[in-house]
Write an enzyme that holds these catalytic residues in place. Structure first.
Site, PDB file in Angstrom:
ATOM      1  N   CYS A  94       0.842  -1.200   0.000  1.00 26.86           N
ATOM      2  CA  CYS A  94       0.000   0.000   0.000  1.00 26.86           C
ATOM      3  C   CYS A  94       0.878   1.253   0.000  1.00 26.86           C
ATOM      4  O   CYS A  94       1.462   1.602   1.025  1.00 26.86           O
ATOM      5  CB  CYS A  94      -0.914  -0.029   1.229  1.00 26.86           C
ATOM      6  SG  CYS A  94      -1.863   1.480   1.430  1.00 26.86           S
ATOM      7  N   CYS A 114      -0.233   4.029   2.319  1.00 24.32           N
ATOM      8  CA  CYS A 114       0.025   3.798   3.748  1.00 24.32           C
ATOM      9  C   CYS A 114       1.520   3.895   4.072  1.00 24.32           C
ATOM     10  O   CYS A 114       1.897   4.463   5.088  1.00 24.32           O
ATOM     11  CB  CYS A 114      -0.426   2.407   4.188  1.00 24.32           C
ATOM     12  SG  CYS A 114      -1.932   1.830   3.461  1.00 24.32           S
ATOM     13  N   ASP A 115       2.355   3.300   3.236  1.00 23.98           N
ATOM     14  CA  ASP A 115       3.762   3.106   3.611  1.00 23.98           C
ATOM     15  C   ASP A 115       4.767   3.896   2.778  1.00 23.98           C
ATOM     16  O   ASP A 115       5.972   3.844   3.046  1.00 23.98           O
ATOM     17  CB  ASP A 115       4.101   1.606   3.520  1.00 23.98           C
ATOM     18  CG  ASP A 115       3.204   0.779   4.441  1.00 23.98           C
ATOM     19  OD1 ASP A 115       2.897   1.273   5.539  1.00 23.98           O
ATOM     20  OD2 ASP A 115       2.804  -0.327   4.053  1.00 23.98           O
TER      21      ASP A 115
END
Ligand code: NAP
Length: 307
Positions: free
Chosen positions: A134, A137-138
């Site tokens: 992701c 997200c990261d």
């Protein structure tokens, strides 16, 4: 005597919360069970431009919170719990969760889909240590670093663009020589100075020695092997439906999606499937919310005939 809900919805993505909104607004007693937080995959997308009504686009997490609040305004309840098992064949359906057992007359499955893995030897053990699924997200963990993105679809293209704004360099590894992604992504990707492509290539090995070092590649046309040094890899090769809980009860297709048409009805009376988990051509937020509304119509019909 256990409480029996009119409707239990499993999964709080856009399809699930739309089903919750419509059924609660129709006066039904509705429980939605969600494992993490509202929104599902949508909540991981920082900029959604193709959900109508937001001229500047909208953050998926924010939209998810609004969908939850909208459904709860009409009395839908959310239970934060993990579903362990379901029994869906009887008239009263049973949902066993980490927070107890719930009973309902109708069940909506809106469990969505999770990222597909490449299946490389150490892929799972390196999640969070170089391997990611992701970008929204990261991606920030790789600020100023070199990363690879595997895949050629819309998700991979969106991830590569997002990462190009954070990272020093992004290499897109794609097993063919053309992107599957829609044209809208092609130009910005080709123009981004820090994005390049490893066409006709597959990742064969993740290299980890005192930290993530890179990925070994094989060109599928020439068989030539090479190593791409990078600090992390984002795997974006599609999704697999979350339907393990349903095996042996609800009819699934060969890829594991719940077989249901636009009516969202499954092979089991009183069981409906909405959003990405259902067999369909286009998996988008708008098609998921449309499913949620359709489900409520057929749930009404089902409950009216239930004796
Ligand atoms: P997708 O469209 O199925 O694309 C998956 C990509 O991964 C394809 O390029 C595929 O290659 C590649 N791939 C699959 N298995 C692989 C493997 N084992 N090794 C290497 N490559 C592999 O999936 P997605 O991009 O996650 O999108 C899912 C759905 O969400 C789609 O309907 C998409 O349109 C939608 N979506 C839309 C947007 C948007 O509209 N902005 C954004 C994100 C997602 P091939 O091309 O060779 O098959």
């Amino acid at each position: 005597m256990e409480h029996i809900y009119d409707v239990i919805i499993i999964g709080g993505g856009p399809g699930g919360y739309t089903a919750a909104l419509y059924t609660a607004r129709a006066g039904l007693d509705v429980l939605l069970v969600e494992k993490l937080s509202a929104g599902g995959q949508m909540a991981l997308t920082s900029q959604i431009d193709n959900y109508p009504g937001f001229e500047e686009g909208v953050d998926g997490f924010e939209l998810a919170e609004k969908m939850q609040a909208g459904a709860e305004r009409f009395g839908a309840k959310t239970e934060m719990a993990e579903v362990y098992s379901v029994e869906l064949k009887e008239k009263i359906k049973k949902v066993e969760t980490s927070e107890g057992t719930f009973y309902g007359k109708a069940v909506v499955i809106s469990t969505g889909a999770s990222p597909r893995e490449l299946g490389l030897e150490n892929e799972q053990s390196l999640v969070g240590r170089g391997v990611n699924y992701c970008a929204a997200c990261d991606g920030m963990f790789f600020r100023g670093k070199k990363v690879a993105v595997v895949g050629g679809g819309n998700s991979a293209a969106a991830d590569a663009l997002l990462l190009s704004r954070i990272c020093e360099k992004v290499t897109v590894i794609h097993r063919r020589d053309t992107l599957r992604a829609t044209k809208i992504y092609h130009e910005p990707l080709m123009q981004a100075e820090n994005v390049d492509f490893a066409w006709d290539s597959v990742a064969t090995e993740l290299v980890y020695e005192d930290g993530f070092k890179g990925v070994r590649l094989k060109n599928v046309k020439t068989e030539e092997e090479s190593e791409l040094p990078c600090d992390g890899i984002f795997i974006s090769v599609g999704r697999k439906p979350v339907t393990d809980l349903l095996k042996g009860q609800v009819e699934l297709d060969a890829a594991g999606y719940i077989i249901a048409d636009e009516s969202t009805r499954t092979n089991l009376p009183g069981v409906f499937a909405v959003g990405d988990v259902r067999t369909k051509v286009l998996r988008q937020v708008v098609t998921a919310v449309a499913d949620g509304a359709m489900a409520s119509h057929y749930i009404d019909e089902y409950l009216a005939e239930l004796v």
